[in-house]
Design an enzyme around this catalytic site. Structure first.
Site, mmCIF file in Angstrom:
data_model
loop_
_atom_site.group_PDB
_atom_site.id
_atom_site.type_symbol
_atom_site.label_atom_id
_atom_site.label_comp_id
_atom_site.label_asym_id
_atom_site.label_seq_id
_atom_site.Cartn_x
_atom_site.Cartn_y
_atom_site.Cartn_z
ATOM 1 N N ARG A 169 0.855 -1.184 0.000
ATOM 2 C CA ARG A 169 0.000 0.000 0.000
ATOM 3 C C ARG A 169 0.890 1.232 0.000
ATOM 4 O O ARG A 169 2.105 1.131 0.082
ATOM 5 C CB ARG A 169 -0.927 -0.014 1.219
ATOM 6 C CG ARG A 169 -0.155 -0.301 2.507
ATOM 7 C CD ARG A 169 -0.729 0.293 3.713
ATOM 8 N NE ARG A 169 -0.686 1.741 3.674
ATOM 9 C CZ ARG A 169 0.416 2.457 3.869
ATOM 10 N NH1 ARG A 169 1.582 1.897 4.121
ATOM 11 N NH2 ARG A 169 0.362 3.775 3.826
ATOM 12 N N GLY A 170 0.233 2.405 -0.015
ATOM 13 C CA GLY A 170 0.986 3.652 -0.114
ATOM 14 C C GLY A 170 1.098 3.987 -1.604
ATOM 15 O O GLY A 170 1.492 3.130 -2.412
ATOM 16 N N ALA A 171 0.729 5.218 -1.958
ATOM 17 C CA ALA A 171 0.600 5.573 -3.377
ATOM 18 C C ALA A 171 1.868 5.275 -4.206
ATOM 19 O O ALA A 171 1.791 4.581 -5.225
ATOM 20 C CB ALA A 171 0.184 7.036 -3.490
ATOM 21 N N GLN B 79 -3.224 2.280 9.779
ATOM 22 C CA GLN B 79 -1.877 2.395 9.207
ATOM 23 C C GLN B 79 -0.942 3.185 10.123
ATOM 24 O O GLN B 79 0.269 2.948 10.138
ATOM 25 C CB GLN B 79 -1.925 3.075 7.832
ATOM 26 C CG GLN B 79 -2.528 2.212 6.732
ATOM 27 C CD GLN B 79 -4.012 2.435 6.554
ATOM 28 O OE1 GLN B 79 -4.714 2.794 7.503
ATOM 29 N NE2 GLN B 79 -4.526 2.218 5.365
ATOM 30 N N ASP C 61 -2.395 10.905 -2.153
ATOM 31 C CA ASP C 61 -2.572 9.858 -3.162
ATOM 32 C C ASP C 61 -2.806 10.441 -4.543
ATOM 33 O O ASP C 61 -2.587 9.774 -5.551
ATOM 34 C CB ASP C 61 -3.737 8.934 -2.780
ATOM 35 C CG ASP C 61 -3.283 7.983 -1.690
ATOM 36 O OD1 ASP C 61 -3.168 8.426 -0.534
ATOM 37 O OD2 ASP C 61 -3.002 6.819 -2.009
ATOM 38 N N ASN D 299 -6.066 12.212 0.253
ATOM 39 C CA ASN D 299 -5.177 11.411 1.109
ATOM 40 C C ASN D 299 -6.067 10.593 2.039
ATOM 41 O O ASN D 299 -7.298 10.743 2.050
ATOM 42 C CB ASN D 299 -4.208 12.309 1.887
ATOM 43 C CG ASN D 299 -3.119 11.508 2.572
ATOM 44 O OD1 ASN D 299 -2.489 10.643 1.962
ATOM 45 N ND2 ASN D 299 -2.898 11.743 3.858
ATOM 46 N N LYS D 300 -5.442 9.762 2.844
ATOM 47 C CA LYS D 300 -6.179 8.874 3.749
ATOM 48 C C LYS D 300 -7.279 9.621 4.488
ATOM 49 O O LYS D 300 -7.060 10.723 4.989
ATOM 50 C CB LYS D 300 -5.194 8.259 4.741
ATOM 51 C CG LYS D 300 -5.776 7.289 5.754
ATOM 52 C CD LYS D 300 -6.589 6.183 5.138
ATOM 53 C CE LYS D 300 -5.814 5.375 4.121
ATOM 54 N NZ LYS D 300 -6.695 4.536 3.247
HETATM 55 O O1 MRU Z 1 -4.901 3.058 1.754
HETATM 56 P P1 MRU Z 1 -3.432 3.330 1.853
HETATM 57 O O2 MRU Z 1 -2.824 2.787 3.100
HETATM 58 O O3 MRU Z 1 -2.694 2.904 0.620
HETATM 59 O O4 MRU Z 1 -3.346 4.905 1.940
HETATM 60 C C1 MRU Z 1 -2.072 5.512 1.926
HETATM 61 C C2 MRU Z 1 -2.136 6.959 2.206
HETATM 62 O O5 MRU Z 1 -3.183 7.553 2.306
HETATM 63 C C3 MRU Z 1 -0.841 7.699 2.232
HETATM 64 O O6 MRU Z 1 -0.945 8.824 3.040
HETATM 65 C C4 MRU Z 1 -0.531 8.106 0.799
HETATM 66 O O7 MRU Z 1 -0.357 6.998 -0.034
HETATM 67 C C5 MRU Z 1 0.554 9.047 0.612
HETATM 68 S S1 MRU Z 1 2.092 8.702 1.368
HETATM 69 C C6 MRU Z 1 2.890 7.600 0.516
#
Ligand code: MRU
Length: 345
Positions: A54-56, A191, A232, A242-243
Site C-alpha cells: 500500500r501507499g501511493a 496504518q 494519493d 489522502n487517507k
Molecule cells: O490506503 P493506503 O494505506 O494505501 O493509503 C495511503 C495513504 O493515504 C498515504 O498517506 C498516501 O499513499 C501518501 S504517502 C505515501
C-alpha cells in the site's frame, strides 16, 4: 529479474531478487513480518487490493516491477496489455499507479516488451530519488523541537525510499532536530497505529500514538507545531486526496493556526485533474469499519448488519494547505496558482 542491480534491490516493504518480487505483508505488521512472493499480475492485483502492499508510490512501483517480470517471462503483447489495464484498475485513487502503468504502456508501444524490465527498474530507482528530494525539502521546514502530527503511514513502507511526509520527519530527526511525532492511529485500517509506530521504533524517533479523535484536543492544548501528511493524488489546483481523516486535520490546523503541509512526489500529481471534486475516491468493504482484522486477531464489535460508509480517502481543498512539498521544491499557494504543480521538475 535479470538485470544485475535489481537482484539486490531491497526496500522496507518490497524486495526483488533472482527469484522474483517479494512483498512485506503490511496487513500483518507489526506483529508478524511475512514476505509474500508475487509471481504474476493476478497475485499482485490481489496483494494491492488487500493492502498487503500500500501507499501511493509503492503500489505504482510494485505494479511496474510486476509488468517488467511478466515481460521477462516472455508474455506476449496481448497478455502484457491486459495486465497493464488490470493492474491500473487495482485501486482507483492513487494516481501513481496510473502514472506508472501509462509510462510502461508508452514504452511498450514505442520500444517493445524487451524494454519493459529496464523501465520498471528506472521507475523503482527514481522513486528512491524522489523520496530523497522530498525529505531534503521537507526537513528544512521542520524546526528544532517541533511536535509533528502525521496521519496514516507515509514512510519507507509507502515508497521504496525514505518516504513522503514521514521521510521528512525521519530526515529532520537524523539531522539532530529533536523532533517528537504524534501518530494518528488512522481508523479503519490503523496504518498509523500499526505501521508508522513500527517505522518510528525502527528509526528510534520519539513518538506518541493517539486515536484520530484526540487530534483536536491536542491542538487545543498547543501541543502540535506542524502537521505533515502525504497524498494519493494532487489536482492541478492543489486540492489533494489522502487517507480519510486528512481533511479533518487540515480544518483543525487552520482553526488552531498550525502549519499544514502536504508532501508528495511529482508522480502523485494528476495533470489532467483540474480540482479535487474530480478525484475518484475508493470506497471499501463495511467489515473494515464494523471491526478490525490483522495478525492481532479478528474482532467485530458493531452489529453485523450495521450500515457503513467507508471511503478510504478524503479530499482537502487547496485553501487549507500552507505549502506543497514536492521532490523538486516547496510551493506556496501563489506558486500553485501559477501552475507550479503541473510544470514538473
Ligand atoms: O490506503 P493506503 O494505506 O494505501 O493509503 C495511503 C495513504 O493515504 C498515504 O498517506 C498516501 O499513499 C501518501 S504517502 C505515501
Amino acid at each position: 529479474m535479470n538485470l544485475d542491480y535489481m537482484k539486490e534491490f531491497v526496500s522496507t516493504g518490497l524486495k526483488v531478487d533472482s527469484r522474483g518480487i517479494w512483498i512485506l505483508d503490511q496487513t500483518q505488521l507489526p506483529q508478524r513480518e511475512t514476505w509474500l512472493p508475487s509471481p504474476h499480475p493476478e497475485a499482485m492485483i490481489q496483494i494491492i487490493r488487500e493492502l498487503k502492499v500500500r501507499g501511493a508510490p509503492l503500489i505504482g512501483v510494485a505494479a511496474a516491477l510486476q509488468i517488467g517480470l511478466l515481460a521477462e517471462h516472455g508474455a506476449d503483447r496481448v497478455q502484457i496489455e491486459k495486465a497493464l489495464i488490470d493492474l491500473r484498475e487495482a485501486r482507483p485513487t492513487a494516481v501513481n499507479l496510473m502514472n506508472a502503468m501509462d509510462r510502461m504502456s508508452d514504452v511498450l508501444q514505442s520500444s517493445g516488451a524487451a524494454e519493459l524490465p529496464a523501465e520498471a527498474e528506472r521507475i523503482c530507482l527514481e522513486d528512491v530519488r524522489l523520496s530523497d528530494g522530498m525529505a531534503e525539502n521537507g526537513a528544512r521546514l521542520i524546526g528544532a523541537g517541533d511536535f509533528v502530527l502525521t496521519h496514516c503511514n507515509t514512510g519507507g513502507l509507502a515508497t521504496v525510499g525514505i518516504g513522503t511526509a514521514l521521510g521528512c520527519v525521519i530526515r529532520a530527526a537524523r539531522q539532530g532536530k529533536g523532533v517528537h511525532v504524534f501518530v494518528d492511529e488512522t481508523r479503519p485500517l490503523l496504518q498509523g497505529g500499526r505501521l508508522t509506530t513500527w517505522e518510528l521504533e525502527q528509526n528510534k524517533i520519539p513518538y506518541t500514538l493517539i486515536c484520530d479523535n484526540m487530534a483536536a484536543a491536542l491542538m487545543q492544548k498547543g501541543r502540535v507545531t506542524r502537521v505533515l501528511v502525504g497524498a494519493d493524488r494532487i489536482a492541478a489546483n492543489g486540492d489533494f486526496a489522502n487517507k480519510v481523516g486528512t481533511y479533518g486535520l487540515a480544518v483543525l490546523s487552520k482553526f488552531h493556526g498550525v502549519p499544514f503541509y502536504v508532501v508528495a512526489p511529482q508522480t502523485s500529481v494528476d495533470r489532467d485533474c483540474p480540482h479535487g471534486a474530480e478525484i475518484p475516491v475508493e470506497e471499501r468493504h463495511p467489515f473494515e469499519v464494523r471491526g478490525a482484522r490483522g495478525a492481532f486477531g479478528n474482532v467485530e464489535w458493531a452489529h453485523p448488519e450495521a450500515k457503513v460508509w467507508n471511503p478510504a480517502f478524503d479530499v482537502t481543498p487547496e485553501s487549507l494547505v500552507t505549502a506543497w512539498v514536492l521532490d523538486h521544491g516547496v510551493f506556496d499557494r501563489n506558486d500553485v496558482k501559477l501552475g507550479a504543480l503541473t510544470k514538473g521538475a
